[in-house]
Write a protein that holds these residues in place. Structure first.
Motif, PDB file in Angstrom:
ATOM      1  N   THR A  23       0.662  -1.126   0.024  1.00 19.49           N
ATOM      2  CA  THR A  23       0.003   0.087   0.122  1.00 19.49           C
ATOM      3  C   THR A  23       0.874   1.323  -0.011  1.00 19.49           C
ATOM      4  OG1 THR A  23      -1.725  -1.118   1.229  1.00 19.49           O
ATOM      5  CG2 THR A  23      -2.117   1.315   1.193  1.00 19.49           C
TER       6      THR A  23
ATOM      7  N   GLU B  51       1.977   1.824  -3.605  1.00 17.39           N
ATOM      8  CA  GLU B  51       0.766   2.314  -4.452  1.00 17.39           C
ATOM      9  C   GLU B  51       0.450   3.781  -4.023  1.00 17.39           C
ATOM     10  OE1 GLU B  51      -2.742  -0.164  -3.841  1.00 17.39           O
ATOM     11  OE2 GLU B  51      -1.580  -2.054  -4.134  1.00 17.39           O
TER      12      GLU B  51
ATOM     13  N   GLU C 207      -6.770   0.231  -1.092  1.00 19.04           N
ATOM     14  CA  GLU C 207      -6.726  -0.153  -2.855  1.00 19.04           C
ATOM     15  C   GLU C 207      -7.905   0.841  -3.624  1.00 19.04           C
ATOM     16  OE1 GLU C 207      -6.932  -2.673  -0.190  1.00 19.04           O
ATOM     17  OE2 GLU C 207      -4.892  -3.064  -0.115  1.00 19.04           O
TER      18      GLU C 207
END
Length: 82
Positions: free
Chosen positions: A29, A32, A67
């Motif tokens: 995460t 990302e 996400e």
């Protein structure tokens, strides 16, 4: 700041906020989010990065997955339309 320094900082912040870093912000995460915030900085404006990150955090705090929140915000980038 070196990568190790960032990890130490994040551990310190997580401790101050009484959360476990790997539980709330796992490495995948982090990657990302860093990619997304780089895209925001380069395609929108740098000032939007911390504010967008805060809004993502609020959405996650209200039950969205990290996400999904990252995907939704990424879909708003001007480059995503090209």
């Amino acid at each position: 700041m070196a990568d190790g320094d960032v990890e130490m900082w994040l551990d310190e912040v997580a401790g101050a906020l009484d959360v476990t870093l790997e539980d709330v912000l796992p490495s995948a995460t982090q990657d990302e989010l860093l990619t997304l915030t780089g895209d925001i900085a380069h395609n929108v404006v740098r000032l939007a990065v911390p504010l967008s990150s805060y809004l993502i955090g609020v959405a996650v705090g209200r039950g969205a997955s990290a996400e999904e929140a990252i995907r939704l915000v990424g879909g708003l980038l001007p480059a995503a339309d090209a």
